[in-house]
Design a protein around this motif. Sequence first.
Motif, mmCIF file in Angstrom:
data_model
loop_
_atom_site.group_PDB
_atom_site.id
_atom_site.type_symbol
_atom_site.label_atom_id
_atom_site.label_comp_id
_atom_site.label_asym_id
_atom_site.label_seq_id
_atom_site.Cartn_x
_atom_site.Cartn_y
_atom_site.Cartn_z
ATOM 1 N N GLY A 47 -9.847 3.814 12.469
ATOM 2 C CA GLY A 47 -11.227 3.341 11.608
ATOM 3 C C GLY A 47 -9.860 2.373 10.545
ATOM 4 N N PHE A 48 -8.878 2.940 10.256
ATOM 5 C CA PHE A 48 -7.973 2.295 9.305
ATOM 6 C C PHE A 48 -7.620 0.609 10.113
ATOM 7 C CE2 PHE A 48 -3.737 1.975 7.072
ATOM 8 C CZ PHE A 48 -4.515 2.201 5.805
ATOM 9 N N LEU A 49 -7.041 1.339 11.022
ATOM 10 C CA LEU A 49 -5.591 0.346 12.566
ATOM 11 C C LEU A 49 -7.134 -0.600 12.089
ATOM 12 C CD1 LEU A 49 -3.766 -0.787 13.363
ATOM 13 C CD2 LEU A 49 -4.535 0.686 15.686
ATOM 14 N N ASP A 50 -8.168 -0.613 13.152
ATOM 15 C CA ASP A 50 -9.281 -1.758 12.790
ATOM 16 C C ASP A 50 -9.110 -1.990 11.704
ATOM 17 O OD1 ASP A 50 -9.959 -1.028 15.485
ATOM 18 O OD2 ASP A 50 -12.071 0.646 14.817
ATOM 19 N N MET A 80 1.086 -1.195 -0.465
ATOM 20 C CA MET A 80 0.444 -0.094 -0.442
ATOM 21 C C MET A 80 0.908 0.641 -0.053
ATOM 22 S SD MET A 80 -3.306 1.953 2.490
ATOM 23 C CE MET A 80 -3.962 -0.490 2.139
ATOM 24 N N ASN A 81 0.625 2.062 -0.829
ATOM 25 C CA ASN A 81 1.369 3.223 -1.074
ATOM 26 C C ASN A 81 0.930 4.451 0.357
ATOM 27 O OD1 ASN A 81 1.250 6.674 -1.486
ATOM 28 N ND2 ASN A 81 1.377 5.660 -3.450
ATOM 29 N N ASN A 82 2.273 4.979 1.063
ATOM 30 C CA ASN A 82 2.546 5.203 2.220
ATOM 31 C C ASN A 82 1.352 6.420 2.196
ATOM 32 O OD1 ASN A 82 4.175 3.859 3.207
ATOM 33 N ND2 ASN A 82 6.008 4.753 3.582
ATOM 34 N N ASP A 83 1.342 7.198 0.662
ATOM 35 C CA ASP A 83 -0.137 8.281 1.100
ATOM 36 C C ASP A 83 -1.062 8.320 1.512
ATOM 37 O OD1 ASP A 83 2.628 10.082 0.287
ATOM 38 O OD2 ASP A 83 1.512 9.737 -2.203
ATOM 39 N N ILE A 84 -1.711 7.313 1.024
ATOM 40 C CA ILE A 84 -2.384 6.797 1.395
ATOM 41 C C ILE A 84 -3.084 7.036 2.522
ATOM 42 C CG2 ILE A 84 -4.881 4.746 1.316
ATOM 43 C CD1 ILE A 84 -3.872 4.050 -1.533
ATOM 44 N N ILE A 85 -1.884 5.918 3.304
ATOM 45 C CA ILE A 85 -1.817 6.222 5.355
ATOM 46 C C ILE A 85 -1.685 7.244 5.959
ATOM 47 C CG2 ILE A 85 -0.616 4.342 7.000
ATOM 48 C CD1 ILE A 85 0.359 2.817 5.022
ATOM 49 N N LEU A 86 -0.812 7.704 5.332
ATOM 50 C CA LEU A 86 -0.297 9.266 5.434
ATOM 51 C C LEU A 86 -2.252 10.378 5.624
ATOM 52 C CD1 LEU A 86 2.652 10.172 3.722
ATOM 53 C CD2 LEU A 86 2.070 9.353 6.619
ATOM 54 N N LYS A 87 -2.637 9.927 4.803
ATOM 55 C CA LYS A 87 -3.913 10.609 3.953
ATOM 56 C C LYS A 87 -5.599 10.179 5.674
ATOM 57 C CE LYS A 87 -6.901 13.767 1.602
ATOM 58 N NZ LYS A 87 -7.739 13.095 2.660
ATOM 59 N N ALA A 88 -4.874 9.592 5.997
ATOM 60 C CA ALA A 88 -5.976 8.170 6.785
ATOM 61 C C ALA A 88 -5.571 8.840 7.559
ATOM 62 C CB ALA A 88 -6.048 6.797 6.505
ATOM 63 N N LEU A 131 2.391 3.713 10.675
ATOM 64 C CA LEU A 131 1.609 4.070 11.857
ATOM 65 C C LEU A 131 1.889 4.302 13.254
ATOM 66 C CD1 LEU A 131 -2.119 1.863 10.921
ATOM 67 C CD2 LEU A 131 -1.767 4.194 10.483
ATOM 68 N N ILE A 132 2.758 3.450 12.997
ATOM 69 C CA ILE A 132 3.846 3.918 14.477
ATOM 70 C C ILE A 132 4.476 4.711 14.146
ATOM 71 C CG2 ILE A 132 6.107 2.382 15.411
ATOM 72 C CD1 ILE A 132 4.842 0.245 15.146
ATOM 73 N N GLU A 133 4.955 5.558 13.479
ATOM 74 C CA GLU A 133 6.110 6.739 13.327
ATOM 75 C C GLU A 133 4.849 8.177 13.779
ATOM 76 O OE1 GLU A 133 8.638 7.434 14.664
ATOM 77 O OE2 GLU A 133 9.402 5.685 15.173
ATOM 78 N N LYS A 134 4.061 7.651 12.887
ATOM 79 C CA LYS A 134 2.764 8.869 11.767
ATOM 80 C C LYS A 134 1.598 9.219 12.707
ATOM 81 C CE LYS A 134 6.184 10.429 8.943
ATOM 82 N NZ LYS A 134 7.100 12.259 9.120
ATOM 83 N N SER A 135 1.144 8.276 13.395
ATOM 84 C CA SER A 135 0.118 8.141 13.954
ATOM 85 C C SER A 135 -0.026 8.781 15.209
ATOM 86 C CB SER A 135 -0.457 7.079 14.330
ATOM 87 O OG SER A 135 -2.057 6.521 15.051
ATOM 88 N N LYS A 136 -1.328 10.098 14.924
ATOM 89 C CA LYS A 136 -1.036 10.469 16.282
ATOM 90 C C LYS A 136 -1.367 9.491 17.966
ATOM 91 C CE LYS A 136 -3.788 14.298 14.070
ATOM 92 N NZ LYS A 136 -3.754 13.673 12.617
ATOM 93 N N ASP A 137 -2.117 8.383 17.727
ATOM 94 C CA ASP A 137 -2.170 7.810 18.747
ATOM 95 C C ASP A 137 -1.236 6.419 18.494
ATOM 96 O OD1 ASP A 137 -2.054 5.294 20.342
ATOM 97 O OD2 ASP A 137 -4.187 4.442 19.586
ATOM 98 N N HIS A 138 0.305 6.443 18.812
ATOM 99 C CA HIS A 138 1.427 5.535 18.884
ATOM 100 C C HIS A 138 1.100 4.414 18.886
ATOM 101 C CE1 HIS A 138 3.340 9.043 16.381
ATOM 102 N NE2 HIS A 138 2.812 9.697 18.352
#
Length: 297
Positions: free
Chosen positions: A17-20, A1-9, A44-51
């Motif tokens: 919801g993405f993690l669920d 999966m492209n990192n941009d999609i993850i960062l957009k989420a 997600l570990i580094e960029k998520s607001k909830d690490h």
Amino acid sequence: MNNDIILKAIEDGNERGFLDKLRNYPIDDFNNQLKNLLKILLVLIEKSKDHISPQQYFYKVIVKILPQIVSEKALEKEFVSIIKENSIPNYVYTSQIIRQLIIAIIDHEIDVSKYREGLVTFEDIKSFKHELISINVSFLEIAIYNGFNHDDITWLFYNSVINLERERKIILAPEAIEVFRKYLLKDPEDYLKGFIRPLYSGGINKNFPEYFLHVAEPFHAQIFDDNDFSITDFFKNAKGLGIDENLVNDVESFYFKVIDKKSIDGNKSLLLSDNGSYEGLVLKSTGHRNIRPELTN
């Protein structure tokens, strides 16, 4: 999966919801789908607001697939490559969860006896532990090479755990210590600024004398070896680099006073009074980052 999609989420506030959705991935086999899952979790570990949530799920996934990846050296090598090549700077939260895995192995929380058909021995787990250590050391090397800020470099160093001794004293990997020493020889100023710190970081009223208890940087005894790299040589080197002499002298004076004292709980400590003086020690530099604000001139 492209990192941009993850960062957009993450940007849209949809990371939970993405993690669920990721939790619906099967995690029984170290296949391409699971490898992609690991890559997504590393972002997600580094960029998520909830690490914490992605860290916890990453830990669960690793423990689940551990018997498979450590039973074959080729898979173990591939796993390590995935982590090293897909982790996201500044690596701090990733190194934290790697540290947690290392400590779980040390504490035997990852129980080899549960693994099927005796395919995995404790020696295999120990080998995997050293691979995990190599990941955190590589993060430290990259951070120093790329000029990351000192706090991130320090956390990566602190996360490079190799063992726990009596009373859970943390022992850092020799490889990490060697890398950090070279860093300090070239750029000692930030380390010096943070060397003196409160024994109690929070939750204590300044009306209590303990509020002014200060200690030395916690791993100085492992960093500075009288045979290879003494702290006296470190101070001399810092002065030779033109670092603020008051700062170096403050830390040097503090160090030689503090090593002869112990607080009740066994920590090396020094009680600084509210005017910054104790037994003739007066802090002259204004560059100390961590001391109580009442002690600054």
